[in-house]
Design a protein around this motif. Structure first.
Motif, mmCIF file in Angstrom:
data_model
loop_
_atom_site.group_PDB
_atom_site.id
_atom_site.type_symbol
_atom_site.label_atom_id
_atom_site.label_comp_id
_atom_site.label_asym_id
_atom_site.label_seq_id
_atom_site.Cartn_x
_atom_site.Cartn_y
_atom_site.Cartn_z
ATOM 1 N N ILE A 153 0.830 -1.208 0.000
ATOM 2 C CA ILE A 153 0.000 0.000 0.000
ATOM 3 C C ILE A 153 0.864 1.256 0.000
ATOM 4 O O ILE A 153 0.604 2.210 -0.749
ATOM 5 C CB ILE A 153 -0.953 -0.009 1.215
ATOM 6 N N VAL A 154 1.897 1.260 0.820
ATOM 7 C CA VAL A 154 2.751 2.450 0.932
ATOM 8 C C VAL A 154 3.434 2.800 -0.387
ATOM 9 O O VAL A 154 3.313 3.938 -0.882
ATOM 10 C CB VAL A 154 3.772 2.260 2.069
ATOM 11 N N PRO A 155 4.179 1.883 -1.023
ATOM 12 C CA PRO A 155 4.814 2.266 -2.298
ATOM 13 C C PRO A 155 3.818 2.577 -3.404
ATOM 14 O O PRO A 155 4.072 3.458 -4.242
ATOM 15 C CB PRO A 155 5.670 1.041 -2.658
ATOM 16 N N MET A 156 2.689 1.876 -3.436
ATOM 17 C CA MET A 156 1.707 2.145 -4.486
ATOM 18 C C MET A 156 1.146 3.557 -4.355
ATOM 19 O O MET A 156 0.953 4.261 -5.354
ATOM 20 C CB MET A 156 0.576 1.116 -4.429
ATOM 21 N N GLN A 157 0.854 3.982 -3.125
ATOM 22 C CA GLN A 157 0.326 5.334 -2.936
ATOM 23 C C GLN A 157 1.371 6.389 -3.276
ATOM 24 O O GLN A 157 1.027 7.456 -3.802
ATOM 25 C CB GLN A 157 -0.175 5.503 -1.503
ATOM 26 N N LEU A 158 2.622 6.117 -3.003
ATOM 27 C CA LEU A 158 3.677 7.062 -3.374
ATOM 28 C C LEU A 158 3.775 7.194 -4.888
ATOM 29 O O LEU A 158 3.948 8.303 -5.420
ATOM 30 C CB LEU A 158 5.017 6.603 -2.789
ATOM 31 N N ILE A 159 3.659 6.065 -5.590
ATOM 32 C CA ILE A 159 3.729 6.099 -7.056
ATOM 33 C C ILE A 159 2.515 6.811 -7.647
ATOM 34 O O ILE A 159 2.637 7.631 -8.566
ATOM 35 C CB ILE A 159 3.845 4.667 -7.618
ATOM 36 N N VAL A 160 1.330 6.503 -7.114
ATOM 37 C CA VAL A 160 0.113 7.154 -7.603
ATOM 38 C C VAL A 160 0.188 8.663 -7.389
ATOM 39 O O VAL A 160 -0.148 9.458 -8.277
ATOM 40 C CB VAL A 160 -1.131 6.566 -6.901
ATOM 41 N N GLY A 161 0.648 9.079 -6.209
ATOM 42 C CA GLY A 161 0.811 10.504 -5.942
ATOM 43 C C GLY A 161 1.791 11.153 -6.893
ATOM 44 O O GLY A 161 1.570 12.272 -7.369
ATOM 45 N N SER A 162 2.876 10.453 -7.200
ATOM 46 C CA SER A 162 3.886 10.995 -8.112
ATOM 47 C C SER A 162 3.361 11.090 -9.540
ATOM 48 O O SER A 162 3.654 12.047 -10.264
ATOM 49 C CB SER A 162 5.147 10.123 -8.073
ATOM 50 N N LEU A 163 2.585 10.086 -9.968
ATOM 51 C CA LEU A 163 2.012 10.131 -11.311
ATOM 52 C C LEU A 163 1.023 11.287 -11.453
ATOM 53 O O LEU A 163 0.993 11.977 -12.483
ATOM 54 C CB LEU A 163 1.317 8.807 -11.623
#
Length: 549
Positions: A153-163
């Motif tokens: 969950i943590v890395p996915m949310q970071l990637i989504v936020g960055s995209l």
């Protein structure tokens, strides 16, 4: 191999307010099953006591495994309430990119793209329906010290936020000439949806352990509230505030796509930081099977070999064709006819509280020994409202529209989405009931994948079919001019017509043909297959959905 300590099976209740799921029961090896019928094959997944019990009448099954009435009346603990809030927030963050990819962005692109090009962009929603392909990896690989679900969950949310931050910085370039940037737009939003889908796998698995057994059914309600809130924030709220006319009329600030994306990228970062430092995930018992990706894929294959699971998959893949044209194209057609985007957003915004109420009512209606009953009943109003939607498009008045017609749009949208919410919550609760928590999110993802795919795969063909069945010609007002553009469906034809000062005139709209095909198939498939199959599936005891790891 998993080993289970012998114990009495947990009680199973069909109540959505209190769902207990029985543990997986190992299958006793049998030397030869070639001459047995399919029911005996399924019963071989149970132990001796359960096989005897499964041979009884279905009604006896329900009464045997039903839970005491007082369990459903237990008060919700503070831990469960905190868990529900967390689930709502996590599902909300998934709904934001989905609302953009499936809702507002296609409306923003409609003025510049044909339906065939929109069909290409619609491919960006496919990863959400294909997440089963990598769900075993999410379920099996993780950092034990950090948390089984937080590891994803943590890395996915970071990637989504960055995209979302990347899109906000490049939105002017991408949206200024979308016809030449369809490929890049589709790629970016495909990545956005894919990483959100990966987060959804982990959240679905966490929901099975984050809540207590008594409150497990509320996971589907949290999903409904969170996803709907995020989707409508990106669809209705954004479209309304993105309209300059709406901002001037109501005296509110004009919201740009760039500013909206930057805001939610910051929210993603803040929630992720909170998860890292302030939320400790409870440890789950880890076995050798949990750590093996191969074992999880093998389990998926074993689940798919169950006859009743195969029937459920067929139901899911074709159940939504009846209203596929309505879901994919009606909103776009209304805007094309002259219905303002901000008015459409306002209609759906009014509908939002009714969606939430529909989720709670559906949970109550799904109680008892027939949990799929409201899901089945809701098919008829959805098909009727899809027909009414096509008639509304056909008889759409010339702008400006009257208040009476606007009220009709509101009533139609509220009733149609209410039926859709009843179906969503009902089938999600059924999935939660039969899913095996020992496989984490994989079982839930398996069933949800085919549900989502049933609503996703027809969209491309619906949008392509509208252009295929449409007939439009270029008419030039000045007499004596040789018309070079003989059709106004493709972008090339529209461009040629514009160059010679002509106007594209639609002779036959493929939307109505596609809608008729979808509705006819939907009615026939509902009566001939969905209703009898669903009634059979809901009578099966929960234990037959368990398989050997």
């Amino acid at each position: 191999m998993r080993t289970n300590t012998p114990r009495e099976p947990m009680a199973v209740t069909s109540s959505l307010n209190s769902i207990h799921i029985s543990p997986r029961t190992p299958r006793t090896p049998r030397p030869n099953m070639g001459d047995e019928d399919e029911d005996d094959v399924e019963l071989s997944l149970l132990n001796e006591e359960e096989r005897n019990r499964s041979g009884q009448d279905f009604q006896d099954d329900v009464s045997t495994v039903s839970e005491p009435e007082d369990v459903s009346k237990r008060p919700i603990s503070a831990k469960d309430k905190r868990g529900m809030v967390l689930l709502c927030v996590l599902y909300l963050l998934q709904g934001i990119p989905l609302g953009l990819a499936l809702g507002s962005v296609p409306f923003l692109l409609k003025e510049h793209l044909s339906y065939s090009q929109l069909a290409v962009f619609a491919l960006s929603s496919y990863p959400y329906s294909l997440k089963l392909l990598w769900s075993p990896i999410v379920d099996s690989l993780f950092f034990k010290s950090f948390g089984r679900r937080k590891s994803w969950i943590v890395p996915m949310q970071l990637i989504v936020g960055s995209l979302m931050l990347y899109i906000s910085l490049n939105v002017q370039r991408l949206m200024l000439d979308p016809a030449n940037n369809v490929g890049e737009l589709t790629t970016i939003f495909t990545m956005l949806v894919m990483f959100s889908a990966t987060q959804d796998i982990a959240v679905d698995g966490w929901a099975l352990t984050l809540l207590s057994q008594d409150c497990l059914s509320y996971a589907s309600t949290c999903q409904t509230i969170g996803l709907n809130t995020g989707f409508f924030a990106s669809f209705t709220v954004f479209l309304a505030f993105n309209s300059e006319a709406f901002a001037q009329k109501w005296g509110v600030p004009h919201l740009t796509l760039s500013g909206y994306l930057r805001f939610w990228s910051i929210v993603c970062y803040l929630v992720t930081v909170w998860l890292i430092f302030f939320k400790k995930e409870d440890k789950e018992p880890i076995t050798e099977a949990d750590m093996s990706i191969k074992a999880v894929y093998k389990t998926i294959w074993t689940i798919c070999q169950l006859r009743h699971v195969q029937l459920l998959i067929i139901v899911h893949l074709f159940a939504k064709i009846g209203f596929a044209a309505n879901d994919a194209a009606t909103g776009l057609k209304l805007v094309e006819k002259g219905f303002k985007r901000e008015d459409l957003a306002l209609v759906v915004l009014i509908d939002f509280p009714f969606q939430i109420m529909g989720g709670w009512l559906a949970a109550k209606w799904s109680r008892g020994d027939r949990p799929l009953r409201p899901w089945i009943y809701a098919f008829w109003p959805r098909l009727v409202f899809a027909l009414i939607a096509a008639l509304i498009v056909y008889w759409f008045p010339h702008p400006p529209i009257s208040m009476g017609f606007f009220v009709l749009m509101v009533v139609h949208t509220v009733l149609s989405s209410f039926a859709s919410t009843v179906q969503f919550v009902g089938i999600s609760a059924f999935h939660t009931r039969v899913s095996d928590p020992l496989i984490g999110g994989t079982y839930m993802t398996l069933l949800n994948t085919f549900t989502n795919m049933g609503g996703t795969w027809p969209k491309y063909f619906v949008l392509k079919g509208i252009d295929l069945f449409s007939v439009a010609t270029c008419e030039v007002p000045k007499a004596g001019i040789d018309v070079l553009a003989r059709e106004c469906i493709s972008d090339h034809g529209k461009a040629l017509c514009k160059e010679i000062g002509g106007t594209c005139v639609t002779k036959s709209d493929g939307y109505y043909i596609v809608s008729a095909i979808c509705l006819a198939f939907g009615v026939i498939f509902l009566v001939a297959f969905i209703i009898p199959t669903s009634r059979k599936l809901q009578k099966l005891p929960t234990s037959v959905w368990r398989v050997k790891m």
